[in-house]
Design an enzyme around this catalytic site. Structure first.
Site, PDB file in Angstrom:
ATOM      1  N   ASP A 115      77.247 -22.006  19.035  1.00  0.00           N
ATOM      2  CA  ASP A 115      76.847 -21.263  20.221  1.00  0.00           C
ATOM      3  C   ASP A 115      76.310 -22.291  21.213  1.00  0.00           C
ATOM      4  O   ASP A 115      75.164 -22.703  21.145  1.00  0.00           O
ATOM      5  CB  ASP A 115      75.783 -20.224  19.848  1.00  0.00           C
ATOM      6  N   LYS A 173      75.826 -19.333  30.683  1.00  0.00           N
ATOM      7  CA  LYS A 173      74.935 -20.130  31.526  1.00  0.00           C
ATOM      8  C   LYS A 173      75.683 -21.113  32.445  1.00  0.00           C
ATOM      9  O   LYS A 173      76.306 -20.654  33.384  1.00  0.00           O
ATOM     10  CB  LYS A 173      73.861 -20.783  30.653  1.00  0.00           C
ATOM     11  N   TYR A 188      69.106 -17.716  18.831  1.00  0.00           N
ATOM     12  CA  TYR A 188      69.446 -16.522  19.600  1.00  0.00           C
ATOM     13  C   TYR A 188      70.910 -16.592  20.008  1.00  0.00           C
ATOM     14  O   TYR A 188      71.370 -17.620  20.500  1.00  0.00           O
ATOM     15  CB  TYR A 188      68.568 -16.442  20.858  1.00  0.00           C
TER      16      TYR A 188
HETATM   17  C1  LIG Z   1      71.217 -17.190  26.690  1.00  0.00           C
HETATM   18  C2  LIG Z   1      71.859 -17.312  25.385  1.00  0.00           C
HETATM   19  C3  LIG Z   1      72.725 -16.337  24.875  1.00  0.00           C
HETATM   20  C4  LIG Z   1      72.945 -15.012  25.559  1.00  0.00           C
HETATM   21  O1  LIG Z   1      73.539 -15.136  26.793  1.00  0.00           O
HETATM   22  P1  LIG Z   1      73.396 -13.913  27.840  1.00  0.00           P
HETATM   23  O2  LIG Z   1      74.242 -14.351  28.994  1.00  0.00           O
HETATM   24  O3  LIG Z   1      71.947 -13.795  28.148  1.00  0.00           O
HETATM   25  O4  LIG Z   1      73.937 -12.703  27.185  1.00  0.00           O
HETATM   26  C5  LIG Z   1      73.380 -16.597  23.693  1.00  0.00           C
HETATM   27  N1  LIG Z   1      73.182 -17.740  23.032  1.00  0.00           N
HETATM   28  C6  LIG Z   1      72.352 -18.689  23.475  1.00  0.00           C
HETATM   29  C7  LIG Z   1      72.203 -19.954  22.710  1.00  0.00           C
HETATM   30  C8  LIG Z   1      71.642 -18.503  24.647  1.00  0.00           C
HETATM   31  O5  LIG Z   1      70.768 -19.431  25.050  1.00  0.00           O
END
Ligand SMILES: *Cc1c(COP(=O)(O)O)cnc(C)c1O
Length: 429
Positions: A239, A267, A144
């Protein structure tokens, strides 16, 4: 446990908010029942609107690595708020957090702040395309990267929990530029690269996957991707929205000793306020506006309150690096404890863990990619497990595809209590 007020609030919310929530995973749609409305939180605990106390294993989906309402973070935000909440001008604190991030993370010279992980990943891909002059990207099934169009192709957790791995509204034109590979399958990536030679801007992945449960990279997978990218001029994008400043000060890059070309954050970097960021070497970052041609902007990007929270958080982690060891040890303790009681109860399970990320999968097959994660999730055991845990005051994510996030606020008594509850719930599975 009684959830009277939570349920009433959910009824109100559903009238004016789609599904009653502002982010789909918060609804208990996959596991059934009404979500818990939280009133306040402190340390390792949530207190809901019915005054139940819950031990929290979500920690706002990862950011709160030191627990809720951590004093240095809260103090920094309160102090900043009194001085004005947004100016739309450069501020000193943006430079200070950037300096610290650049110091903590390997292989980056510059960092740009945004407001979410979604924005970070979306901007990283635009930058990769602008830098390479190529259109296609490779992503992995079950990873994701936020909800921007290019990524909503087999997108893990939230999206697959609701059975819509590919969202309506994403055009064919956009989807055709996203090539899909299997996580931990280097040969598969090589085939895709071979078949789309000269067209691929970047390979983006969660270097430790956390949105299909926790799935560590197989031996040689990340190094293999690095080598492939070096040979082909494709940019490697990590990511690290979930893993950055959690698995180590320098994230997976540091732990696995593999560098990426562009790194995305979110995060933890915001300390619980809305922050994302992306970073790279000068050569790449200097392609961004206002010095380069790739456009990217944000009215509230680098917001003083968000930067205050982020800087306080990173400062804590930078000056107390033993925190990373401490949360890893706590997670290992939980891992061993749960393993022991699940075995004693003759449950078929697999526990995946990397540092302070852990997930419990039901079924005996190893969970190494999206297909194996989905197989386990489809057994239905997780839903019973989830409700059993909640009923006993343990708050884990309401989806079989989510990682649990361990915070340093959790005490060994909290972990023992959790293991006791797992034992109790296992008897009902
Ligand atoms: C949470 C998450 C996102 C998206 O971040 P948001 O602040 O919710 O837009 C993207 N990549 C990873 C790996 C994530 O865990």
């Amino acid at each position: 446990m009684i959830y009277k007020r939570s349920s009433a609030l959910f009824t109100d919310a559903k009238k004016v908010i789609p599904g009653g929530v502002n982010s789909p995973v918060r609804a208990f749609k996959a596991v059934g029942g009404d979500p818990v409305f939280v009133k306040r939180a402190a340390g390792a605990y949530l207190y809901d609107e019915d005054d139940n106390q819950l031990i929290d294993y979500i920690n706002s989906w990862g950011p709160l690595i030191l627990g809720h309402a951590h004093k240095p973070v809260v103090d920094a935000v309160v102090e900043k708020a009194r001085m004005g909440t947004s100016f739309g001008t450069p501020t000193e604190i943006e430079t200070r957090i950037a300096e610290l991030a650049v110091k903590m993370v390997p292989n980056i010279d510059k960092i740009r702040m945004v407001n979410s992980g979604t924005e970070a990943c979306m901007s990283a891909v635009r930058l990769a395309r602008g830098f390479t002059g190529k259109d296609k990207i490779i992503k992995f099934a079950g990873c994701y990267h936020g909800h921007s169009d290019s990524f909503l192709i087999q997108a893990g957790s939230g999206a697959v929990t609701f059975g819509s791995p590919n969202s309506p509204g994403v055009t064919q034109g956009t989807a055709k530029d996203t090539l899909l590979a299997n996580f931990n399958d280097l040969e598969n990536v090589k085939e895709l690269v071979e078949a789309n030679k000269e067209e691929i801007a970047c390979i983006i992945l969660e270097p430790v996957a956390g949105n299909m449960g926790c799935i560590p990279p197989a031996e040689g997978f990340l190094k293999g991707l690095r080598k492939l990218c070096d040979e082909t001029g494709i940019l490697l994008v990590f990511d690290e929205v979930m893993t950055g400043f959690r698995l180590a000060a320098g994230g997976v890059q540091q732990r696995e000793n593999v560098v990426a070309d562009i790194v995305c954050f979110g995060k933890v970097i915001g300390g619980g306020l809305p922050v994302g960021a992306f970073a790279a070497r000068n050569e790449i970052m200097d392609h961004l506006a206002p010095i380069g041609p790739v456009y990217q902007a944000g009215t509230l990007s680098g917001n003083p309150l968000a930067m205050a929270a982020g800087l306080a958080m990173l400062t804590e982690l930078d000056s107390n690096p033993e925190i990373f060891k401490s949360i890893d040890k706590k997670t290992a303790y939980l891992h061993e404890g749960m393993e022991k009681v699940l075995k004693q109860n003759e449950i078929d399970f697999t526990i995946n863990r990397y540092g302070s990320m852990i997930s419990v999968h039901f079924g005996l097959d190893a969970v190494t990619d999206f297909a194996s994660a989905a197989k386990s999730a489809n057994l239905g055991t997780f839903n019973k497990f989830f409700h059993g845990m909640l009923e006993n005051g343990i708050y884990i994510a309401p989806s079989a595809y989510e990682t649990w996030f361990i915070s340093d606020a959790l005490s060994y008594e909290d972990l023992d209590r959790t293991i006791e509850v797992v034992d109790k719930v296992a008897k009902t599975l």
